[in-house]
Design an enzyme around this catalytic site. Structure first.
Site, PDB file in Angstrom:
ATOM      1  N   GLY A  74      -6.188 -36.996 -25.007  1.00 20.31           N
ATOM      2  CA  GLY A  74      -5.330 -35.934 -25.557  1.00 20.31           C
ATOM      3  C   GLY A  74      -5.064 -34.876 -24.497  1.00 20.31           C
ATOM      4  O   GLY A  74      -3.915 -34.472 -24.255  1.00 20.31           O
ATOM      5  N   HIS A  75      -6.136 -34.408 -23.834  1.00 18.10           N
ATOM      6  CA  HIS A  75      -5.955 -33.430 -22.744  1.00 18.10           C
ATOM      7  C   HIS A  75      -5.107 -34.032 -21.617  1.00 18.10           C
ATOM      8  O   HIS A  75      -4.273 -33.357 -21.030  1.00 18.10           O
ATOM      9  CB  HIS A  75      -7.310 -33.035 -22.149  1.00 18.10           C
ATOM     10  CG  HIS A  75      -8.212 -32.304 -23.088  1.00 18.10           C
ATOM     11  ND1 HIS A  75      -9.387 -32.841 -23.543  1.00 18.10           N
ATOM     12  CD2 HIS A  75      -8.110 -31.082 -23.666  1.00 18.10           C
ATOM     13  CE1 HIS A  75      -9.986 -31.973 -24.335  1.00 18.10           C
ATOM     14  NE2 HIS A  75      -9.231 -30.901 -24.446  1.00 18.10           N
TER      15      HIS A  75
ATOM     16  N   LEU B 204     -12.942 -33.548 -21.383  1.00 16.51           N
ATOM     17  CA  LEU B 204     -11.539 -33.975 -21.418  1.00 16.51           C
ATOM     18  C   LEU B 204     -11.403 -35.412 -21.906  1.00 16.51           C
ATOM     19  O   LEU B 204     -12.210 -36.276 -21.577  1.00 16.51           O
ATOM     20  CB  LEU B 204     -10.911 -33.839 -20.023  1.00 16.51           C
ATOM     21  CG  LEU B 204     -10.972 -32.438 -19.404  1.00 16.51           C
ATOM     22  CD1 LEU B 204     -10.274 -32.442 -18.039  1.00 16.51           C
ATOM     23  CD2 LEU B 204     -10.348 -31.380 -20.306  1.00 16.51           C
ATOM     24  N   HIS B 205     -10.365 -35.634 -22.709  1.00 21.43           N
ATOM     25  CA  HIS B 205     -10.092 -36.975 -23.239  1.00 21.43           C
ATOM     26  C   HIS B 205      -8.591 -37.233 -23.088  1.00 21.43           C
ATOM     27  O   HIS B 205      -7.867 -36.394 -22.534  1.00 21.43           O
ATOM     28  CB  HIS B 205     -10.549 -37.082 -24.702  1.00 21.43           C
ATOM     29  CG  HIS B 205     -10.047 -35.959 -25.575  1.00 21.43           C
ATOM     30  ND1 HIS B 205      -8.724 -35.806 -25.893  1.00 21.43           N
ATOM     31  CD2 HIS B 205     -10.709 -34.929 -26.172  1.00 21.43           C
ATOM     32  CE1 HIS B 205      -8.585 -34.744 -26.663  1.00 21.43           C
ATOM     33  NE2 HIS B 205      -9.763 -34.186 -26.842  1.00 21.43           N
TER      34      HIS B 205
ATOM     35  N   GLY C 213      -2.197 -28.582 -27.702  1.00 22.96           N
ATOM     36  CA  GLY C 213      -2.078 -29.750 -28.569  1.00 22.96           C
ATOM     37  C   GLY C 213      -1.819 -29.336 -30.013  1.00 22.96           C
ATOM     38  O   GLY C 213      -2.331 -28.320 -30.489  1.00 22.96           O
TER      39      GLY C 213
ATOM     40  N   ASP D 248      -4.686 -28.803 -33.051  1.00 18.89           N
ATOM     41  CA  ASP D 248      -5.152 -27.489 -33.484  1.00 18.89           C
ATOM     42  C   ASP D 248      -3.933 -26.689 -33.928  1.00 18.89           C
ATOM     43  O   ASP D 248      -3.500 -25.750 -33.267  1.00 18.89           O
ATOM     44  CB  ASP D 248      -5.873 -26.793 -32.330  1.00 18.89           C
ATOM     45  CG  ASP D 248      -7.126 -27.543 -31.919  1.00 18.89           C
ATOM     46  OD1 ASP D 248      -8.012 -27.719 -32.773  1.00 18.89           O
ATOM     47  OD2 ASP D 248      -7.201 -28.012 -30.774  1.00 18.89           O
TER      48      ASP D 248
HETATM   49  O1  PAF Z   1      -8.282 -25.633 -27.943  1.00 18.78           O
HETATM   50  C1  PAF Z   1      -9.216 -25.319 -27.181  1.00 18.78           C
HETATM   51  O2  PAF Z   1      -9.805 -26.131 -26.475  1.00 18.78           O
HETATM   52  C2  PAF Z   1      -9.674 -23.854 -27.138  1.00 18.78           C
HETATM   53  O3  PAF Z   1      -9.586 -23.269 -28.387  1.00 18.78           O
HETATM   54  C3  PAF Z   1      -8.930 -23.022 -26.082  1.00 18.78           C
HETATM   55  C4  PAF Z   1      -7.450 -22.933 -26.366  1.00 18.78           C
HETATM   56  C5  PAF Z   1      -9.132 -23.639 -24.702  1.00 18.78           C
HETATM   57  C6  PAF Z   1      -9.486 -21.601 -26.045  1.00 18.78           C
HETATM   58  O4  PAF Z   1     -10.843 -21.580 -25.742  1.00 18.78           O
END
Ligand code: PAF
Length: 288
Positions: A42-43, A39-40, A158, A161
């Site tokens: 962004g998360h 986790l960073h 986010g 992606d």
């Molecule tokens: O974006 C991500 O970290 C992954 O693709 C996800 C959505 C957790 C699915 O494994």
């Protein structure tokens, strides 16, 4: 005041369902942030948004094997469970769901043995889907499984992606999944590099080269504002800002809702880029 009660971790499906039922019985609004850990900030921004909107926030941490190709970085993908737990605690996450691959895929990881989701070819055969064959089947399948386990009211993704986000929104609409998808803006380092778990792979030298990605994306927007709407011309000019050691996989413009390629830039166009820097693959994008 900082949260000090450590966030609980659950690794099995039956138990997380029981816990979620308790929240549901209290009519709590459940927010869900699916992640692969490492986790960073962004998360953290997704979690913070979920905290704002919902009564309960669940984060999943699962490095999903079915979305990695045989030559991709599944084995070396960064894993830092203790650090992740601290971040979740600090952010006031109520529960972490961190299953093993066997818990998620008891039938094994071979596509012949379990039911998988296959997003439409049109959404997959471009951008990252072009080089990462089968990646979005793995993403859509695991996200649907996670939705079925957690049963959230809202789920946070986010915008970095971008193709994943469009595909998940399409899946939710097409399969009538009762969850609201909440897109969240890209979070950047002070020098403009988009936050990513894979930034950990960059050496100091590569990190400096990576800064040119955002410069090229910003140039696209500047050109559009100054009246250049030809994708060909704008890409040609912006590309020249990319560090010469970057291997460009794609630098393209699409409609953000439909993923239709466009040749004239307009409002809501998605400018997306994937590059390799000294062997590290990074993606980024910007909406006009
Ligand atoms: O974006 C991500 O970290 C992954 O693709 C996800 C959505 C957790 C699915 O494994």
């Amino acid at each position: 005041m900082e949260n000090t009660l450590e966030t609980g971790i659950i690794d099995n499906i039956a138990e997380i369902r029981q816990e979620i039922k308790k929240f549901r019985d209290k009519n709590a609004i459940i927010g869900f942030v699916p992640t692969m850990g490492a986790l960073h900030v962004g998360h953290e921004s997704l979690i913070a948004k979920a905290r704002q909107d919902c009564d309960i926030v669940i984060v999943s941490i699962f490095v999903n094997p079915t979305q990695f190709g045989p030559k991709e970085d599944f084995d070396k993908y960064p894993r830092q469970p203790e650090e992740d737990r601290k971040i979740c605690t600090k952010q006031g996450v109520n529960l972490i769901f961190a299953p093993s691959p066997e818990e998620m895929y008891p039938q094994g990881m071979c596509y012949n043995d379990f039911t998988a989701i296959v997003p439409p070819k049109f959404y997959q055969d471009k951008l990252c889907g072009k080089s990462r064959i089968g990646h979005f089947n793995g993403v859509a399948t695991v996200v649907l499984k996670l939705f079925n386990i957690i049963n959230p009211d809202k789920a946070y993704f986010g915008q970095k992606d971008a193709q994943q986000l469009v595909i998940i929104k399409k899946m939710v609409q097409d399969l009538n999944i009762p969850v609201q998808i909440v897109p969240c803006p890209i979070v950047r380092e002070p020098d403009g590099l988009a936050c990513s778990s894979r930034n950990k792979y960059l050496s100091e030298e590569s990190r400096k080269k990576a800064v040119s990605i955002y410069k090229a994306l910003k140039k696209m927007k500047e050109l559009y504002i100054s009246g250049v709407d030809s994708v060909f011309r704008a890409i040609e000019e912006s590309e020249s800002l990319l560090h010469r050691d970057l291997e460009i996989e794609y630098f393209e413009v699409y409609d953000f809702e439909t993923l239709m390629p466009v040749d004239k830039i307009k409002q809501n166009s998605l400018v997306a880029i994937a590059v390799k820097i000294d062997g590290v693959r990074l993606i980024d994008n910007l909406t006009i």
